[in-house]
Design a protein around this motif. Sequence first.
Motif, PDB file in Angstrom:
ATOM      1  N   TRP A  62      -2.372   6.526   3.919  1.00  0.00           N
ATOM      2  CA  TRP A  62      -1.810   7.482   2.974  1.00  0.00           C
ATOM      3  C   TRP A  62      -0.323   7.215   2.730  1.00  0.00           C
ATOM      4  O   TRP A  62       0.158   7.377   1.606  1.00  0.00           O
ATOM      5  CB  TRP A  62      -2.043   8.922   3.413  1.00  0.00           C
ATOM      6  N   ALA A  63       0.400   6.797   3.763  1.00  0.00           N
ATOM      7  CA  ALA A  63       1.831   6.517   3.596  1.00  0.00           C
ATOM      8  C   ALA A  63       2.026   5.248   2.764  1.00  0.00           C
ATOM      9  O   ALA A  63       2.916   5.184   1.911  1.00  0.00           O
ATOM     10  CB  ALA A  63       2.503   6.370   4.960  1.00  0.00           C
ATOM     11  N   ARG A  64       1.179   4.262   3.005  1.00  0.00           N
ATOM     12  CA  ARG A  64       1.253   3.028   2.220  1.00  0.00           C
ATOM     13  C   ARG A  64       0.985   3.325   0.740  1.00  0.00           C
ATOM     14  O   ARG A  64       1.676   2.818  -0.138  1.00  0.00           O
ATOM     15  CB  ARG A  64       0.242   2.018   2.751  1.00  0.00           C
ATOM     16  N   PRO A  78       1.542   0.925 -14.700  1.00  0.00           N
ATOM     17  CA  PRO A  78       0.403   1.838 -14.570  1.00  0.00           C
ATOM     18  C   PRO A  78      -0.065   1.926 -13.121  1.00  0.00           C
ATOM     19  O   PRO A  78       0.009   0.956 -12.382  1.00  0.00           O
ATOM     20  CB  PRO A  78      -0.676   1.202 -15.456  1.00  0.00           C
ATOM     21  N   ILE A  79      -0.549   3.090 -12.765  1.00  0.00           N
ATOM     22  CA  ILE A  79      -1.051   3.297 -11.408  1.00  0.00           C
ATOM     23  C   ILE A  79      -2.563   3.068 -11.419  1.00  0.00           C
ATOM     24  O   ILE A  79      -3.282   3.721 -12.164  1.00  0.00           O
ATOM     25  CB  ILE A  79      -0.704   4.705 -10.905  1.00  0.00           C
ATOM     26  N   PRO A  80      -3.048   2.134 -10.603  1.00  0.00           N
ATOM     27  CA  PRO A  80      -4.492   1.859 -10.569  1.00  0.00           C
ATOM     28  C   PRO A  80      -5.283   3.051 -10.047  1.00  0.00           C
ATOM     29  O   PRO A  80      -4.743   3.884  -9.308  1.00  0.00           O
ATOM     30  CB  PRO A  80      -4.624   0.659  -9.629  1.00  0.00           C
ATOM     31  N   PRO A  81      -6.553   3.134 -10.426  1.00  0.00           N
ATOM     32  CA  PRO A  81      -7.387   4.295 -10.037  1.00  0.00           C
ATOM     33  C   PRO A  81      -7.422   4.574  -8.541  1.00  0.00           C
ATOM     34  O   PRO A  81      -7.438   5.724  -8.130  1.00  0.00           O
ATOM     35  CB  PRO A  81      -8.778   3.920 -10.549  1.00  0.00           C
ATOM     36  N   HIS A  82      -7.410   3.536  -7.705  1.00  0.00           N
ATOM     37  CA  HIS A  82      -7.500   3.781  -6.262  1.00  0.00           C
ATOM     38  C   HIS A  82      -6.251   4.465  -5.700  1.00  0.00           C
ATOM     39  O   HIS A  82      -6.286   5.001  -4.599  1.00  0.00           O
ATOM     40  CB  HIS A  82      -7.799   2.486  -5.502  1.00  0.00           C
ATOM     41  N   LEU A  83      -5.158   4.483  -6.459  1.00  0.00           N
ATOM     42  CA  LEU A  83      -3.952   5.169  -6.009  1.00  0.00           C
ATOM     43  C   LEU A  83      -3.747   6.520  -6.681  1.00  0.00           C
ATOM     44  O   LEU A  83      -2.841   7.249  -6.342  1.00  0.00           O
ATOM     45  CB  LEU A  83      -2.712   4.300  -6.278  1.00  0.00           C
ATOM     46  N   LEU A  84      -4.611   6.851  -7.639  1.00  0.00           N
ATOM     47  CA  LEU A  84      -4.463   8.119  -8.358  1.00  0.00           C
ATOM     48  C   LEU A  84      -4.911   9.312  -7.539  1.00  0.00           C
ATOM     49  O   LEU A  84      -4.345  10.381  -7.642  1.00  0.00           O
ATOM     50  CB  LEU A  84      -5.233   8.089  -9.679  1.00  0.00           C
ATOM     51  N   GLY A  85      -5.951   9.145  -6.732  1.00  0.00           N
ATOM     52  CA  GLY A  85      -6.453  10.256  -5.919  1.00  0.00           C
ATOM     53  C   GLY A  85      -5.436  10.641  -4.870  1.00  0.00           C
ATOM     54  O   GLY A  85      -4.727   9.812  -4.334  1.00  0.00           O
ATOM     55  N   SER A  86      -5.338  11.918  -4.598  1.00  0.00           N
ATOM     56  CA  SER A  86      -4.395  12.386  -3.594  1.00  0.00           C
ATOM     57  C   SER A  86      -4.955  12.082  -2.216  1.00  0.00           C
ATOM     58  O   SER A  86      -6.073  12.452  -1.896  1.00  0.00           O
ATOM     59  CB  SER A  86      -4.173  13.882  -3.745  1.00  0.00           C
ATOM     60  N   SER A  87      -4.166  11.399  -1.410  1.00  0.00           N
ATOM     61  CA  SER A  87      -4.639  11.076  -0.065  1.00  0.00           C
ATOM     62  C   SER A  87      -3.657  11.533   0.993  1.00  0.00           C
ATOM     63  O   SER A  87      -3.649  11.029   2.087  1.00  0.00           O
ATOM     64  CB  SER A  87      -4.849   9.562   0.052  1.00  0.00           C
ATOM     65  N   THR A  88      -2.821  12.481   0.655  1.00  0.00           N
ATOM     66  CA  THR A  88      -1.879  12.976   1.640  1.00  0.00           C
ATOM     67  C   THR A  88      -2.622  13.808   2.676  1.00  0.00           C
ATOM     68  O   THR A  88      -3.614  14.454   2.364  1.00  0.00           O
ATOM     69  CB  THR A  88      -0.770  13.820   0.983  1.00  0.00           C
ATOM     70  N   PRO A  89      -2.168  13.792   3.899  1.00  0.00           N
ATOM     71  CA  PRO A  89      -2.886  14.524   4.945  1.00  0.00           C
ATOM     72  C   PRO A  89      -3.047  16.013   4.630  1.00  0.00           C
ATOM     73  O   PRO A  89      -4.052  16.608   4.953  1.00  0.00           O
ATOM     74  CB  PRO A  89      -2.012  14.345   6.185  1.00  0.00           C
TER      75      PRO A  89
END
Length: 116
Positions: A62-64, A78-89
């Motif tokens: 998540w930090a990466r 542009p931000i790729p789809p795999h980075l669009l979802g929120s993955s913060t703890p």
Amino acid sequence: MTASNSPQANKDPLHGLTLKAILTEMVEQYGFDGLAQRIRVRCFSHDPSIKSSLTFLRKTQWAREKLERLYLTSKGLPIPPHLLGSSTPATREKPAQKTCADKPQTNAHIWGKKTD
């Protein structure tokens, strides 16, 4: 036909960039203090170094992802789809916690309450 002209060319703007290159550029741009304000992790705020930050970022997805999103945003890419979802703890889905109603009542037989 070159790789960049082929229809299968990689559209990920991070393709070919190492984590070390991204981190180094972000440190040059913002400094560790600026990174610590934007991404709240100890590796940026307490005795920071490229080496210790790389160690943490390689272990902590998540930090990466936050660093990669910051890099892309700062470059206007542009931000790729795999980075669009929120993955913060804090926003990850947590398992449902049991409430008092889910637990058997202590001494329920004394008070005449049903126990299922």
